[in-house]
Design an enzyme around this catalytic site. Structure first.
Site, short mmCIF file in Angstrom:
data_model
loop_
_atom_site.label_atom_id
_atom_site.label_comp_id
_atom_site.label_asym_id
_atom_site.label_seq_id
_atom_site.Cartn_x
_atom_site.Cartn_y
_atom_site.Cartn_z
N ALA A 124 0.82 -1.20 0.00
CA ALA A 124 0.00 0.00 0.00
C ALA A 124 0.86 1.26 0.00
CB ALA A 124 -0.94 0.00 1.20
N GLU A 125 1.95 1.25 0.78
CA GLU A 125 2.83 2.41 0.81
C GLU A 125 3.49 2.63 -0.54
OE1 GLU A 125 3.83 1.75 5.54
OE2 GLU A 125 5.24 1.11 3.99
N ASP A 153 9.70 -6.01 11.65
CA ASP A 153 10.82 -5.39 12.33
C ASP A 153 12.03 -6.32 12.32
OD1 ASP A 153 9.09 -3.28 12.92
OD2 ASP A 153 8.49 -4.16 14.83
#
Length: 656
Positions: free
Chosen positions: A219-220, A401
């Site tokens: 999406a980014e 992460d």
């Protein structure tokens, strides 16, 4: 398999090479709070479960979890971030201390530490409460104190590492830690860092940073491309085009709106586009007539009002030559099947890697695709695909992460891009075995590569040729040998419990795994789901497993003759007499044991549930929530939203 063992040793060498490498993390730190409850009835006031809290766990989240993963993987990690002078902030400090992260956070009076609170019952997340606002920007004094903390951390890291230039990791999740003055300072001081990794919900804010690697979600990435496409199509009014993500944890669709003109203020309070006249129409919100942005039926373009991103410049057809289906007011027509939609995003990401590199200024772009893994590309232009294995959403929180930490350390250690991508994927893979915020430890990563992190150099994944000598050495030491075999296609709690019970029957547990060809012959052409390299790596990461060996035959008879096990273990509800290998084992002096499977914990049952969910939802989301939001495994999940903590759900598998 000798080549595979050599490859694992090569990867382990890279992991060893990044030990104590200095890394500075700056960005939005938060606290992850997990509340585990039981529920056996509904309340009378509403159709809602009555929860009885059993335990509570706190963990570092967002930029703090990235720092924790860097430290756990062996790096020397320092975290600079604004933290509230509150209870959540105190708990976050404790989490950082326990993880060995240099806590250089800056307390901000009047600011609250962002928190994500999850309530679970039966390992199912029932609700999540988020605190932390995107407009919670730093004061001028807060900015000055944060920059001072960064300056001090750089010098501390250089001193502790013998003068080595530190690596920088930027985690911008839109919670106000990285306002315009901070961004400007980092861009101006880019030369003070050897490697720079960027994880940001709004990549357009960081164009001048020239990062080494960026890790956008799908999406980014599409939002950045749409904005650039709109700017190219309407240069005079480019500033008036804004993209709005769906609500948190929603589908990976975008809404196109018109941004305000001169009155608009950007994050951090600074005025922008002062020379642009006020826009007519909506002010930053989509109008009822504006369409959702989503994939077209052929999967090779993304369309919305006034914005189209195509995977190629020329016309494309789908399904063997027919015209593609355009998106209408309700989105595109349904794809032919889940696999078609799954391939769509991969193709689009691969086709647009060069543009993403251009728009971000990054050397390497890794587009993460939740249950579909990731697509990685560098300056040489060739893309690499890593694949994902579905896990429950509660297992995938923060796996991204771990991916970012391993990718950063590998690139900082000057590992080739394919190696960095492979280690990043593996790091994310081995973090998702249980509910909670994901952390990958160096010893777990080395164990998955067949190396004993304690320093003994013990190889976990071995070849059949090496097995006889290994067993002989243990027998000379008086140890008993337990042997089992299987496909272990989708590793699940039933497997883990079975192997733990098997290990208790002797001193040494050897697990033989069917090769991919062997699994296809036994299970059918659609199996295995995971290649043998992944299956072996996951088994090797289990503490109860001493050695893993791959065999090509349909029966492990040859290996049984080599090992001559004291105990041969099989899973199932049948008596030992019905085990085909029982006569051979007994002739060699061993005994046969069968261990019952955990109910509803079989690979076949898991695959059937996944298929049933695909049929019922029409979506290729093996976690069953129908979610196409970009990030790993059922949305553990880098929401592209201000309250997101950058969690990347499951990135699992390998890079070919």
């Amino acid at each position: 398999m000798a080549g595979a063992a050599a490859e694992q040793r090569r990867l382990a060498t890279v992991v060893e090479s990044w030990r104590a490498r200095p890394v500075l993390v700056i960005g939005d730190a938060m606290l992850d709070e997990w509340r585990f409850a039981d529920s056996d009835r509904l309340c009378r006031e509403a159709p809602a479960p009555v929860l009885t809290l059993r335990r509570r766990i706190s963990a570092a989240g967002g930029a703090a979890n990235t720092a924790v993963n860097l430290a756990a993987l062996g790096g020397l990690a320092a975290l600079v971030a604004p933290v509230g002078a509150d209870v959540a902030g105190d708990e976050l400090h404790d989490c950082l201390d326990r993880a060995g992260v240099w806590d250089r956070t800056v307390n901000q009076p009047g600011r609250h530490t962002p928190v994500k609170r999850r309530m679970l019952a039966g390992n199912q997340i029932l609700l999540r409460e988020d605190s932390g606002e995107p407009d919670d920007v730093l004061t001028d004094d807060g900015v000055a104190r944060l920059i001072t903390a960064v300056e001090c951390a750089i010098e501390e890291l250089r001193a502790a590492s013998g003068g080595s230039v530190p690596t920088l990791v930027v985690c911008d999740y839109g919670l106000g830690a990285l306002s315009a003055p901070i961004r400007a300072w980092l861009v101006a001081n880019r030369h003070r860092f050897a490697t720079v990794a960027l994880d940001a919900h709004d990549l357009a804010d960081w164009r001048g940073l020239a990062p080494t690697v960026v890790t956008p979600s799908f999406a980014e990435a599409t939002r950045l491309l749409a904005r650039a496409n709109a700017a190219a199509a309407h240069p005079a009014g480019a500033a008036d085009v804004a993209l709005h993500p769906d609500p948190p944890d929603g589908p990976s669709e975008l809404v196109v709106g018109t941004a305000p003109g001169a009155a608009r203020t950007a994050r951090g309070g600074e005025r922008t586009h002062a020379d642009v006249p006020p826009a007519t129409g909506p002010t930053g919100e989509p109008t009822p007539g504006e369409e959702r942005m989503s994939l077209t039926g052929d999967g090779l373009s993304i369309t919305g009002t006034g914005v189209t991103i195509a995977a190629t410049d020329g016309p494309r057809t789908a399904n063997g030559g027919g015209p593609h289906r355009a998106a209408g007011p309700n989105g595109p027509s349904a794809p032919d099947d889940a696999e078609q939609t799954s391939t769509d995003r991969v193709l689009l990401a691969q086709a647009r890697l060069a543009e993403l590199r251009e728009h971000t200024g990054a050397d390497v772009v890794a587009v993460t695709l939740d249950t579909e893994g990731a697509v990685v590309g560098g300056a040489e232009g060739e893309s690499r695909r890593s694949r994902a294995t579905p896990v429950p959403a509660s297992h995938a929180v923060g796996a991204g992460d771990a991916y970012l930490a391993a990718m950063t350390l590998a690139l900082a250690a000057e590992a080739p891009l394919p190696t960095a991508a492979q280690l990043a994927q593996l790091a994310a893979t081995i973090t998702v075995s249980d509910t909670g915020t994901c952390v990958c430890r160096r010893q777990d990563l080395l164990a998955a590569l067949g190396v004993d992190a304690a320093g003994a150099g013990r190889t976990v994944v071995v070849t059949p040729d090496d097995l006889a000598a290994i067993v002989a050495e243990h027998r000379d030491a008086g140890r008993s040998v337990v042997f089992t075999n299987g496909c272990f296609d989708v590793l699940h709690p039933g497997h883990v419990r079975y192997l733990q019970q098997a290990a208790e029957l002797g001193d040494l547990l050897i697990v033989a795994v069917n090769s991919d060809d062997s699994v296809r012959r036994l299970k059918g052409p659609d199996r295995p789901v995971n290649p043998v390299e992944d299956r072996s790596a996951l088994l090797a990461a289990l503490s109860c497993v001493d050695h893993v060996v791959v065999f090509e035959e349909d029966s492990p008879a040859v290996l049984i003759e080599t090992v001559r096990p004291d105990v041969y273990v099989k899973g199932g509800d049948y008596p030992p007499e019905m085990v085909p290998e029982a006569p051979l084992v007994r002739r060699l002096g061993g005994q046969v044991r069968t261990l019952g499977y955990v109910p509803d914990r079989s690979t076949s049952a898991i695959i059937e549930r996944i298929r049933a969910q695909q049929v019922s939802t029409g979506e290729p989301a093996p976690n069953g929530n129908g979610d196409r939001e970009p990030y790993p495994n059922g949305n553990g999940d880098r929401e592209p939203y201000p309250n997101g903590n950058g969690d990347r759900g499951t990135l699992t598998g390998r890079t070919p």
